[in-house]
Design an enzyme around this catalytic site. Structure first.
Site, PDB file in Angstrom:
ATOM      1  N   ARG A 103       9.523 -57.443  51.810  1.00  0.00           N
ATOM      2  CA  ARG A 103       8.588 -57.893  50.752  1.00  0.00           C
ATOM      3  C   ARG A 103       7.404 -58.512  51.471  1.00  0.00           C
ATOM      4  O   ARG A 103       7.552 -59.521  52.170  1.00  0.00           O
ATOM      5  CB  ARG A 103       9.287 -58.904  49.839  1.00  0.00           C
ATOM      6  N   HIS A 130       5.401 -52.069  43.509  1.00  0.00           N
ATOM      7  CA  HIS A 130       6.769 -52.608  43.399  1.00  0.00           C
ATOM      8  C   HIS A 130       7.695 -51.462  42.975  1.00  0.00           C
ATOM      9  O   HIS A 130       8.189 -51.410  41.851  1.00  0.00           O
ATOM     10  CB  HIS A 130       6.795 -53.756  42.383  1.00  0.00           C
ATOM     11  N   GLN A 133      11.368 -51.895  41.525  1.00  0.00           N
ATOM     12  CA  GLN A 133      11.378 -52.405  40.158  1.00  0.00           C
ATOM     13  C   GLN A 133      11.206 -51.260  39.149  1.00  0.00           C
ATOM     14  O   GLN A 133      12.010 -51.098  38.231  1.00  0.00           O
ATOM     15  CB  GLN A 133      10.235 -53.422  39.969  1.00  0.00           C
ATOM     16  N   ASP A 222       4.102 -58.255  32.496  1.00  0.00           N
ATOM     17  CA  ASP A 222       4.388 -58.970  33.745  1.00  0.00           C
ATOM     18  C   ASP A 222       3.474 -60.196  33.770  1.00  0.00           C
ATOM     19  O   ASP A 222       2.555 -60.312  32.943  1.00  0.00           O
ATOM     20  CB  ASP A 222       4.113 -58.031  34.941  1.00  0.00           C
ATOM     21  N   CYS A 262       9.656 -57.391  34.248  1.00  0.00           N
ATOM     22  CA  CYS A 262      10.338 -57.342  35.547  1.00  0.00           C
ATOM     23  C   CYS A 262      10.950 -58.700  35.917  1.00  0.00           C
ATOM     24  O   CYS A 262      11.858 -58.753  36.730  1.00  0.00           O
ATOM     25  CB  CYS A 262       9.375 -56.879  36.625  1.00  0.00           C
ATOM     26  N   ARG A 290      18.686 -53.282  38.705  1.00  0.00           N
ATOM     27  CA  ARG A 290      18.062 -53.276  40.031  1.00  0.00           C
ATOM     28  C   ARG A 290      19.138 -53.027  41.089  1.00  0.00           C
ATOM     29  O   ARG A 290      18.946 -52.266  42.034  1.00  0.00           O
ATOM     30  CB  ARG A 290      17.374 -54.623  40.307  1.00  0.00           C
TER      31      ARG A 290
HETATM   32  N1   CP Z   1      11.494 -58.658  39.633  1.00  0.00           N
HETATM   33  C1   CP Z   1      11.602 -59.112  40.901  1.00  0.00           C
HETATM   34  O1   CP Z   1      11.317 -58.417  41.875  1.00  0.00           O
HETATM   35  O2   CP Z   1      12.084 -60.368  40.983  1.00  0.00           O
HETATM   36  P1   CP Z   1      12.095 -61.295  42.284  1.00  0.00           P
HETATM   37  O3   CP Z   1      10.660 -61.588  42.613  1.00  0.00           O
HETATM   38  O4   CP Z   1      12.858 -62.512  41.865  1.00  0.00           O
HETATM   39  O5   CP Z   1      12.762 -60.548  43.399  1.00  0.00           O
HETATM   40  N1  NVA Z   2       3.538 -58.850  39.797  1.00  0.00           N
HETATM   41  C1  NVA Z   2       4.531 -59.816  40.190  1.00  0.00           C
HETATM   42  C2  NVA Z   2       5.884 -59.192  40.205  1.00  0.00           C
HETATM   43  C3  NVA Z   2       6.997 -60.126  40.587  1.00  0.00           C
HETATM   44  C4  NVA Z   2       8.344 -59.449  40.622  1.00  0.00           C
HETATM   45  C5  NVA Z   2       4.178 -60.391  41.552  1.00  0.00           C
HETATM   46  O1  NVA Z   2       3.745 -59.636  42.432  1.00  0.00           O
HETATM   47  O2  NVA Z   2       4.316 -61.591  41.745  1.00  0.00           O
END
Ligand code: CP
Ligand code: NVA
Length: 305
Positions: A103, A130, A133, A222, A262, A290
């Site tokens: 990430r 993402h 997701q 989101d 998400c 997930r």
């Molecule tokens: N939806 C998602 O990716 O959640 P986290 O940021 O908690 O991993």
């Molecule tokens: N768009 C959000 C998604 C989190 C799972 C972010 O990037 O923070």
């Protein structure tokens, strides 16, 4: 040759369907309590430059259920780009583990990580995409509707990493993706241009949420400020104030339309508490799936079967 999953576009349409079938099989085995240790003794390194609940836990538990092991590698501990370059870390970690999930902030950083890693790399979220997701969310929609025919997904809010991955999804499965967003907060132009060039699903951009949700089967939203944009939150709250998903908006969608997010959610900003808790909300099924879908992805990329 190793295969990465940095974007949904790394999979063909056939591979998306194989993934869904395998996820369904793995979920059924999990529910029945049947062993499915397809990654016995394999290790996944999980590099996190941003916080996470769902991604970390679902990958870690998923690896355990597959008979393998996952290592949590937070940025501060490994000192990515501070203590050591991505290119060196990628090659070092590749010598110990069988796959890497990362990430990161810049999408170009995960591309660089994958270029140097000799094991499969999975994108656990970047500023641009993402994919884990959205591919899981599409599985969730297929699971509850039993078909993806004539599907219309209406996304209300920021044209962010999740929205961009939805657009990528439309290049692999033929559905209609609508996004209602304020001017200046549209999805990534290159991602949109690629979808228009593939021309499989439809991508429609609206300003007005009410227009986007009409007849839609899924209403998705989101957060208005993604990780790394926290300092813009107050400004964004003003810009996005008409992009709240509430019961009135949901009532304009198709009969039996479902709400998806998400997570994590900011109740009262992009969505009301009432919608989050309503019978049409699929949020916790999404979160659970997930794990099942990512297990299938891990088996596809790292498995020997
Ligand atoms: N939806 C998602 O990716 O959640 P986290 O940021 O908690 O991993
Ligand atoms: N768009 C959000 C998604 C989190 C799972 C972010 O990037 O923070």
């Amino acid at each position: 040759m190793k295969k990465d999953f940095l974007s949904i576009t790394d999979l063909t349409t056939n591979e998306v369907w194989s993934l869904f079938e395998l996820a369904k099989e793995l979920k059924a085995k999990y529910v029945r309590g049947e062993a499915h240790q397809y990654l016995k003794d394999q290790t996944l390194g999980m590099v996190f430059l941003k916080p996470s609940t769902r991604t970390r836990i679902s990958f870690e538990v998923g690896m355990f259920q597959l008979g393998g092991h996952a290592l949590y590698l937070p940025a501060d501990d490994i000192g990515l780009e501070k203590r050591e370059a991505f290119s060196d870390v990628a090659r070092v970690i590749s010598g110990y583990v069988d796959g890497i999930m990362a990430r990161m902030f810049g999408h170009e950083d995960i591309i660089e990580l994958a270029r140097y890693a000799s094991v499969p790399v999975i994108n656990g979220l970047t500023d641009l995409l993402h994919p884990c997701q959205v591919i899981s969310d599409m599985f969730t929609i297929w699971e509850y509707r039993r078909t993806l025919d004539d599907l219309v997904v209406a996304y209300i809010g920021d044209g962010n990493n999740v929205a961009n991955s939805w657009i990528n999804m439309s290049t692999r499965l033929p559905f209609t993706f609508r996004i209602a967003c304020p001017e200046g907060y549209e999805p990534n132009a290159e991602v949109e241009a690629y979808a228009r060039s593939v021309n499989l699903g439809r991508v429609e951009i609206y300003r007005e949420p009410k227009e986007a949700v009409r007849g839609a089967h899924v209403i998705y939203t989101d957060v208005w400020a993604s990780m790394g944009q926290e300092q813009e939150l107050e400004k964004r709250k003003k810009i996005f104030k008409n992009y709240l998903v509430d019961s009135a908006l949901l009532s304009l969608a198709a009969r039996d339309a479902r709400f998806m997010h998400c997570l994590p959610a900011h109740r009262g900003d992009e969505v009301t508490h009432e919608v989050m808790e309503s019978p049409s909300s699929l949020i916790f099924t999404q979160a659970e799936n997930r794990m099942h879908v990512q297990k299938a992805l891990l088996v596809m990329l790292m498995g020997k079967r």
